[in-house]
Scaffold this motif. Structure first.
Motif, PDB file in Angstrom:
ATOM      1  N   UNK A 137       0.820  -1.207   0.000  1.00 59.58           N
ATOM      2  CA  UNK A 137       0.000   0.000   0.000  1.00 59.58           C
ATOM      3  C   UNK A 137       0.853   1.256   0.000  1.00 59.58           C
ATOM      4  N   UNK A 138       1.887   1.252   0.806  1.00 65.68           N
ATOM      5  CA  UNK A 138       2.747   2.429   0.901  1.00 65.68           C
ATOM      6  C   UNK A 138       3.527   2.657  -0.390  1.00 65.68           C
ATOM      7  N   UNK A 139       3.968   1.548  -0.989  1.00 68.01           N
ATOM      8  CA  UNK A 139       4.717   1.701  -2.242  1.00 68.01           C
ATOM      9  C   UNK A 139       3.802   2.175  -3.359  1.00 68.01           C
ATOM     10  N   UNK A 192      -6.274   2.668   1.238  1.00 72.86           N
ATOM     11  CA  UNK A 192      -5.336   2.341   0.153  1.00 72.86           C
ATOM     12  C   UNK A 192      -5.860   2.755  -1.215  1.00 72.86           C
ATOM     13  N   UNK A 205      -6.173   5.550  -1.956  1.00 73.03           N
ATOM     14  CA  UNK A 205      -5.325   6.710  -2.218  1.00 73.03           C
ATOM     15  C   UNK A 205      -3.981   6.317  -2.805  1.00 73.03           C
ATOM     16  N   UNK A 206      -3.701   5.037  -2.809  1.00 75.97           N
ATOM     17  CA  UNK A 206      -2.351   4.588  -3.101  1.00 75.97           C
ATOM     18  C   UNK A 206      -2.292   3.551  -4.226  1.00 75.97           C
ATOM     19  N   UNK A 215      -8.214  13.667  -7.101  1.00 73.29           N
ATOM     20  CA  UNK A 215      -7.761  14.608  -6.087  1.00 73.29           C
ATOM     21  C   UNK A 215      -6.253  14.836  -6.206  1.00 73.29           C
ATOM     22  N   UNK A 222      -2.363  15.607  -4.861  1.00 70.66           N
ATOM     23  CA  UNK A 222      -1.524  15.241  -3.717  1.00 70.66           C
ATOM     24  C   UNK A 222      -1.371  13.753  -3.507  1.00 70.66           C
ATOM     25  N   UNK A 223      -2.117  12.926  -4.263  1.00 72.69           N
ATOM     26  CA  UNK A 223      -1.979  11.474  -4.097  1.00 72.69           C
ATOM     27  C   UNK A 223      -0.864  10.962  -5.004  1.00 72.69           C
ATOM     28  N   UNK A 224      -0.554   9.671  -4.851  1.00 73.62           N
ATOM     29  CA  UNK A 224       0.492   9.116  -5.706  1.00 73.62           C
ATOM     30  C   UNK A 224       0.055   9.218  -7.171  1.00 73.62           C
TER      31      UNK A 224
END
Lengths: 297, 276, 297, 276
Positions: D103-105, D148, D150-151, D187, D189-191
Motif C-alpha cells: 500500500x505504501x509503495x 489504500x 489513495x495509493x 484529487x 496530492x496522491x500518488x
C-alpha cells in the motif's frame, strides 16, 4: 474463452536463461543481494557487469568478494564481508586498502532497517540512541542525519531508505511463476525484493505450483515480488544451500589462497570466464564433488 | 612477526576451545531469564550458550545468528551460526528484522557475544580497520551487529586470538562501545539499560572490568598459562589482582553434555585458538 | 549442579490460571489485542477491568464490542469494528453515537505501522502521500503530524509509535514456556507483542516443546515475547479459531440481537458474569455445540 | 422507510450475487499481471477474483484479506476473507505488514475492492459515519484498508445494497478518495500512479466514471431491472448514456467454474443482495 473446448488460459512463465539474467544485471548499476546467489554472480560477470554499487545481505562472503575480484564493484555497503573462521575477504580487503572501491561504512541497522524502510515505501527511518560513542556517524555522514520527532520534540538519528535497481536471490525451490522457497535463511529476501525495481531468483530446483501450495507458510517470496526465475541446479556452489548442499570448503580455501597470492585473475579465468556457461562450470567441479556436498545437510 | 601459536590447556582431556565454551557457559548463569544472541564467527559462543541452557540458565532464550533459530538443539555443532544446520531443533524462526527490533528496543535484548579485530582496555571494539581511514593498513570486515553493544543490556567479548595486535590500548575505530576513556564508566548518550561489556574471553584468560573506572582486569588464567603469558601477549595494560585463579577445568558433567548433546562431531576438540 | 545425580535444572513454566490473567489485565489501562482472545476478555470483565484504552487488530468484532457493552472501554482505536456480513458492532455503534467512548479515528496504517514502529523501538514513522483528500488528518490531528525528510527536504506525514501496557493473544497451540502458534492469522501478533509491556497468550491446547520444534517456522510467538500462558480450550468461542473450530454464528447473532434490543446486560449476566469461571461458560454452551463447531474447519 | 428488497435477476438459473461475481470477474481482464486484494465483507469479490484467475486474468495475483493467503484455491467459498478456510490452497502467506508495504509503495498494488456505508457520485467512500462528527446519527465501522484507494493503482467499489442512503450526492466523510467535486478529476496530492475508482458494482447495476469530469455513469443494468429502477433507488445524479445494455448473464463456462471450483457449497446462490 470458448465454452466448447474448456481450454482455460495459461499463466505466464517467468523463467529465463541464466545468460538472459546476466545481461539484465549488466544493464543495471545498483545491485542488492538477498543472500549469495553465486550462479547469477558468475552470469553477471560473464555478461560484463561493471561499475556496480552493491548492497549485500548483513553478512556476505564470496558473492561480493568475487565481484570485487573481477573489478566490477565501484561502491559497497559494508556490513560484514568475510568468511568467518575461514578468513577475511581477500579481494575486498585489497580493494578497500588500495581505495579502488568506495566503502559505505554500514551496519545491521543501515542495511536491514534501510531495506525495510524502502520495502515499506517510507522515505527514511528514525533511529534513537544507538550510534553515540561509535565512529559510524563520523565515517558515514550521508547515511546518518538528524531529525526531530514531531510528537515529542526529541532529536534522533535518521537513516535513508535503501533501494536497488536489481535484486538477486538464491532459492532452493521455485516455480516458474516466481514463488520461491529460501531454506536456511533469516528472511532478508522479501524486504530486499520489495525494495528493488527488478528481482531475479535462481533456484536449485524448479517445482510445481502444487508443491508450493503444500507449504504456503514456507514461501519466502510470493510470485508477485519476483520478475524472473532462473533454473540453476547447484547454483550456489561453492557456498552452502540450506538442506541441499554444504559449502565446498576446499574450493573456497582455494579461492582465498589464490586471491591472497595475487592470482585472482587465474581463478576468474578458470571458474567464471573459462566455462562457456553454468553447465560447463558444473562439469568443471564434477559430479562426484557436487553430489558429495549433498551429504549431511 | 612470529606466527601465532596454538593455545593448549596442558592436558589432552579437553581442548582450549572446549574450556572457553564451558567457562562462558558458567557465567551465563547471570543471564538466566534473558534473551541473547550470537553472530558471526561464533563457534565457541554457540556451544557455550547451548550448554548454559542445559546447566545454569534453563530460562535463557537465544537466537543463533544467521541460521535464524531460537533455542536450536543441534547435536553436531557447526563452525558457523550462518550454517543452516545450526537451525536444527529450533523452537522458532526469527527473521533478521526481529533481531533489529530487539536491538532497537534495547531492554528486550539481554546479552550478545561480540568480537572484533581490536579490543581496548575500556572494552571498545573495532571491526572497521587499522590505520588512518583514508589509508587503512588493514581493512576490517565491517561493523555488522556489534553495534548492538550500544543497546543490549550487556555483552560478552570473545577472541579466538590473543595478541598485542588484538588487545590494544585504544582501538583505531569504535564499532561497538565499551567504556569511556576518561574512566567515568559507560559512554554517555546510550540507552540507560545498556551497561556495557561484562567479560572478555581469550585463548589465554578471562577478564572483567574494574567497578570504578571500568578498565580491563584479569579474572582467571586458563590452565597451561600464567599471568605473565597474558601480559606479555597483550598490547594494553591490564589490572592484575593479588590473586588470579586458574580457570576451572570442565567438570565431567559439563564435558559429557558438551560432547554428547552439543558437539558430537568434535568441532571444538579440533578448533584451534591461538596467541602471540 | 551435581555431577552424581545427572539432574538438570528445569525451565520455568509461564502458565497461569485464567483468573490470574484476568486480574493482571484489570490492573492495566492500555490494552492491545493481537487477535480476538475471547476467554481473556471474559476473564478481564469478571476481574473488573475498566477505563480501558483498546488497540484492536485491524479488524475486530466481539472481543472489542463485548468490552464496550460492559462499559469497560474509555477510548478505542477504530480501524474496523463490525461483524462483516452479519452486521455492525452494536455496542460500539451505540457508545460512539452517544459519545460514551472516545474514538481515535484510525486506519490500517495507524494500527499496523504504528505497532510496527513501536515493535521496532522507533519513535515515529514517516508516511507519504496517503491521507490527502481524506478526512482522517482533520479527524485525527494527534496521530498525524508533519515531519521533514532530512535527506530530501520533502515534507511528509508522521504517525506515532503505538505501544500498550498489556497485549492479549489467542493461539491454537502453545507450550508452557510461551512458544505459541496462531493459525489462520495474518501475523499481527508478533508486532503487537513486541510493542507491549506484558503479553498473555491463551491457547486452545497446551503442547510439548518437542511438538513446537517439529515446525519452528509456524511458531508465531517465540517464548521470549510471551510473559504468561493460559490454557483456554475453546477459548475463542463464539469466534473462529483457525483449524480448530468455526464461529458459533447462532450465538453471535443472539449477541447482536440482544445488544440491539438493549439487552446487553442480560447477555453479560448470562455468559460473562453468571458462569463462575470459563469451565462453567463452556458447560453453558454445551459439549454438543462446541464439538459440532469443530466440523469443516 | 421501507424494508430493503432482495435483488433477483428474473430467473432462477443464477442468483444476483453470482451475476455480480461473474461480471466483476470479466472486468478483471484489465488487471491481468497486476497484484490485487480484497478485504472485509468481500464474499462476492473473493469469488470474482478467483474466477478471473481461471478465465480472463491468469497472471493476476491476489491476497485474500485477513486469511492472509496469496492466490488461494478454496472450493468452498466462505462468507468472509477473515475466515481461515479462505486460506486453503494458497501459494503463500502474506503478513499484514506486507499489505501495508504494498500500500505504501503504491505502484506495486494494482487494485482492490472497496466498499463503504456511503459512496458519492465522484466515487468518494465513507466508512466513518453520518452526521456531524460530534453527534453522529450513524457511526460507521471505521476506515480500515479503504485508505489504500489513495495509493493503489485503481480500485473497484462494490455494495451489497443499493439505496438512496448508500449512493449519495456527497459523502459525509471521505475514508477513501475518489475524484474531486469540482470535476477536475483525481484529487491532488496522491500518488501519481493512483488513478482512482474504475467501476462500481451494486445489486442493480454496474457504473463507471465519465472520462472528463469523473462522475458516476451507468454502464449496464442487471437482468430484472431497468434504468428507472436504478435512478429511483439512488440518492445522487448518475449520467445515463443513450444506450444502457443489460449486464450479460453468466455463460455456462463461467457458471460451471464458479459452482464446481469456487463455490461448491452455494454460498453465492444463497447470498442476498438488496435494494431500496
Amino acid at each position: 474463452m470458448t465454452d466448447q473446448t474448456f481450454t482455460l488460459p495459461q499463466r505466464r512463465s517467468k523463467e529465463i536463461s541464466l545468460e538472459e539474467a546476466g545481461a539484465l544485471i549488466a544493464q543495471r548499476k545498483r545491485l542488492a543481494f538477498g543472500n549469495e546467489p553465486m550462479a547469477l554472480v558468475r552470469a553477471a560477470l560473464r555478461a560484463g557487469a561493471e561499475g556496480l554499487t552493491v548492497i549485500p545481505p548483513v553478512t556476505t562472503s564470496l558473492s561480493t568478494d568475487l565481484l570485487i575480484a573481477a573489478g566490477a564493484v565501484e561502491s559497497l555497503y559494508v556490513c560484514y564481508i568475510g568468511f568467518e573462521t575461514l578468513g577475511m575477504a581477500p579481494a575486498f580487503r585489497r580493494a578497500a586498502e588500495s581505495r579502488t572501491i568506495e566503502v559505505v561504512e554500514a551496519d545491521e541497522i543501515t542495511v536491514i532497517l534501510g531495506t525495510r524502510t524502502a520495502a515499506g515505501g517510507m522515505p527514511f527511518a528514525p533511529v534513537a540512541n544507538i550510534y553515540e560513542a561509535t565512529d559510524l556517524p563520523r565515517l558515514n555522514p550521508d547515511n546518518l542525519r538528524r531529525v526531530v520527532d514531531p510528537f515529542t520534540g526529541t532529536e534522533t538519528y535518521a537513516i535513508p531508505a535503501l533501494r536497488s535497481e536489481i535484486c538477486l536471490i538464491h532459492a532452493q525451490e521455485a516455480d516458474i511463476y516466481g514463488n520461491a522457497i529460501c531454506l536456511g535463511s533469516n528472511n532478508q529476501e522479501a524486504d530486499k525484493a520489495l525494495a528493488s525495481d527488478f528481482v531475479i531468483v535462481q533456484a536449485d530446483r524448479i517445482v510445481s505450483t502444487d508443491r508450493i501450495r503444500e507449504q504456503p507458510y514456507r514461501t519466502s517470496l510470493p510470485s508477485n515480488l519476483v520478475d524472473a526465475v532462473v533454473h540453476a541446479p547447484f547454483g550456489n556452489h561453492p557456498l552452502v544451500s540450506g538442506r541441499h548442499y554444504q559449502m565446498d570448503v576446499p574450493h573456497v580455501r582455494t579461492y582465498l589462497s589464490m586471491v591472497k597470492e595475487g592470482r585472482a585473475q587465474e581463478y576468474l579465468d578458470t571458474y567464471v570466464y573459462g566455462p562457456k556457461d553454468e553447465w560447463a562450470y558444473l562439469e568443471l567441479i564434477g559430479m562426484h564433488d557436487l553430489l558429495t556436498l549433498q551429504r549431511g545437510v | 612477526m612470529a606466527a601465532p601459536r596454538i593455545a593448549h590447556p596442558g592436558t589432552d582431556d579437553y581442548s582450549m576451545a572446549e574450556l572457553m565454551a564451558v567457562e562462558m557457559s558458567r557465567n551465563l548463569a547471570f543471564d538466566n531469564g534473558l534473551t541473547g544472541g550470537v553472530g558471526t564467527s561464533a563457534t565457541i559462543p554457540m556451544a557455550a550458550v547451548r550448554l548454559a541452557t542445559l546447566t545454569v540458565a534453563p530460562d535463557l532464550t537465544w537466537f543463533c545468528g544467521a541460521s535464524a533459530g531460537i533455542n536450536p538443539t543441534f547435536s553436531e555443532l557447526p563452525l558457523s551460526a550462518h550454517d543452516p544446520t545450526a537451525f536444527v531443533g529450533a523452537e522458532a524462526h526469527v527473521p533478521m528484522m526481529r533481531t533489529v527490533d530487539l536491538g532497537m528496543q534495547g531492554a528486550r535484548w539481554g546479552f550478545g557475544f561480540n568480537g572484533g579485530i581490536q579490543v581496548d582496555r575500556f572494552g571498545n571494539c573495532n571491526m572497521i580497520g587499522i590505520g588512518p581511514y583514508d589509508s587503512l593498513r588493514m581493512r576490517g570486515p565491517g561493523t555488522v551487529g556489534v553495534i548492538w553493544a550500544a543497546s543490549m543490556c550487556h555483552c560478552y567479548l570473545y577472541f579466538n586470538h590473543h595478541s598485542t595486535r588484538t588487545l590494544v590500548e585504544k582501538v583505531d575505530y569504535i564499532s561497538s562501545p565499551g567504556y569511556n576513556y576518561d574512566g567515568s564508566g559507560r559512554w554517555a548518550g546510550l540507552k540507560p539499560t545498556s551497561t556495557g561489556p561484562r567479560l572478555v574471553y581469550t585463548p589465554l584468560c578471562v577478564m572483567d572490568f574494574t567497578e570504578d573506572t571500568c578498565e580491563l582486569r584479569l579474572r582467571s588464567v586458563h590452565p597451561g598459562y600464567t599471568v605473565e603469558d597474558v601480559l606479555e601477549n597483550s598490547g594494553c595494560s591490564i589490572v592484575v589482582p593479588d590473586e588470579v585463579p586458574t580457570t576451572a577445568p570442565p567438570t565431567q558433567l559439563e564435558l559429557m553434555l558438551l560432547r554428547t548433546q552439543i558437539d558430537r562431531t568434535g568441532t571444538l576438540r579440533d578448533f584451534q585458538v591461538t596467541y602471540g
